[in-house]
Design an enzyme around this catalytic site. Sequence first.
Site, short mmCIF file in Angstrom:
data_model
loop_
_atom_site.label_atom_id
_atom_site.label_comp_id
_atom_site.label_asym_id
_atom_site.label_seq_id
_atom_site.Cartn_x
_atom_site.Cartn_y
_atom_site.Cartn_z
N ASP A 9 0.87 -1.16 0.00
CA ASP A 9 0.00 0.00 0.00
C ASP A 9 0.92 1.23 0.00
O ASP A 9 2.06 1.15 0.47
CB ASP A 9 -0.86 -0.05 1.27
CG ASP A 9 -1.56 1.25 1.53
OD1 ASP A 9 -2.33 1.68 0.67
OD2 ASP A 9 -1.31 1.85 2.60
N ALA A 10 0.43 2.36 -0.51
CA ALA A 10 1.30 3.54 -0.57
C ALA A 10 1.09 4.49 0.61
O ALA A 10 1.98 4.67 1.45
CB ALA A 10 1.06 4.28 -1.88
N TYR A 11 -0.11 5.10 0.68
CA TYR A 11 -0.33 6.18 1.64
C TYR A 11 -0.49 5.64 3.06
O TYR A 11 -1.41 4.88 3.33
CB TYR A 11 -1.57 7.00 1.26
CG TYR A 11 -1.48 7.56 -0.14
CD1 TYR A 11 -0.51 8.51 -0.47
CD2 TYR A 11 -2.34 7.14 -1.15
CE1 TYR A 11 -0.41 9.02 -1.75
CE2 TYR A 11 -2.26 7.65 -2.43
CZ TYR A 11 -1.29 8.59 -2.72
OH TYR A 11 -1.20 9.08 -4.00
N ARG A 40 -7.26 13.73 6.07
CA ARG A 40 -7.01 12.30 5.78
C ARG A 40 -8.23 11.43 6.14
O ARG A 40 -8.60 10.52 5.40
CB ARG A 40 -5.76 11.85 6.54
CG ARG A 40 -5.46 10.36 6.45
CD ARG A 40 -5.02 9.92 5.08
NE ARG A 40 -4.58 8.53 5.05
CZ ARG A 40 -4.54 7.77 3.97
NH1 ARG A 40 -4.90 8.27 2.79
NH2 ARG A 40 -4.12 6.53 4.04
N SER A 115 -2.43 0.99 -4.90
CA SER A 115 -2.89 2.13 -4.11
C SER A 115 -4.16 2.74 -4.68
O SER A 115 -4.42 2.68 -5.88
CB SER A 115 -1.78 3.18 -4.08
OG SER A 115 -2.26 4.39 -3.53
N ASN A 116 -4.89 3.38 -3.77
CA ASN A 116 -6.04 4.18 -4.15
C ASN A 116 -5.64 5.38 -5.00
O ASN A 116 -6.49 5.96 -5.69
CB ASN A 116 -6.72 4.74 -2.89
CG ASN A 116 -7.65 3.74 -2.23
OD1 ASN A 116 -8.05 2.76 -2.85
ND2 ASN A 116 -8.00 4.00 -0.99
C1 2OP Z 1 -3.62 3.74 -0.39
O1 2OP Z 1 -4.33 3.09 -1.15
C2 2OP Z 1 -5.22 3.17 1.41
O2 2OP Z 1 -4.57 5.37 1.07
C3 2OP Z 1 -4.16 4.07 0.98
O3 2OP Z 1 -2.48 4.08 -0.72
#
Ligand code: 2OP
Length: 239
Positions: A9-11, A40, A115-116
């Site tokens: 996952d990224a964020y 967020r 990621s989203n």
């Molecule tokens: C993402 O998809 C869940 O924000 C997170 O990178």
Amino acid sequence: MRIGALVFDAYGTLYDTQSVQDVAEQLFPGKGEALTQIWRLKQLEYSWLLTCMERYEDFWELTRRSLDYAVETLGLRAEADTLERLMERYLHLAPYAETREALQALAAWPLAILSNGSRAMLEGLVRNSRLADRFQAVISVDEARAFKPSRRAYALVERHLKTPKEEILFVTSNAFDAAGAKHFGFKVGWVRRGAGAGAPAGAFSPTVLFRHLRGGADRLGYEADARLGSLLEVAGLVA
Ligand code: 2OP
């Protein structure tokens, strides 16, 4: 565990969404912390709402809408260029202190991001942090037009990596994402960031509230295969 590829996952996992706070505080003295947390929280809430409604707008658009929400709800006034400066931060989020070393230790493995983030956001992020060459694939849910934890989003991984889901180790710090990935059928490593410290003695700051809401394991009946103190522990799992 038998693993063929690792997907991150990224964020909140590789990149610190809290790193918008310095600019937020410069632009809105005394309000940067609250703005960061509301922004967020709302951003992810919007991703879930749209997915429940079977609608899709990309994550850049949702990030802007949630920023507008956070600014308005705090009674702040912002010119367009101020909002742009905050949005730009999403293309320059700081990787966590251990991200580079952890990815380096996994260099022998096929690595990817799911990621989203929109394609453009993710490309900007990995390029600006000079991590692009670490990944075999940077997969945006744009292609599925559904946000995590929709199964359609996780299904993109098998298509890109040609690896069965049972052989994917999905690494995330977002508890909802850990539950969603487990529900989908991945092996899951959940990076526990800052949760479970108990109630603070003093006032409940916006950051502490955020950690309590998003830092704990969700009680949805999906246990991660491994709970990790940091990304550095991933290499030990697949060794
Ligand atoms: C993402 O998809 C869940 O924000 C997170 O990178």
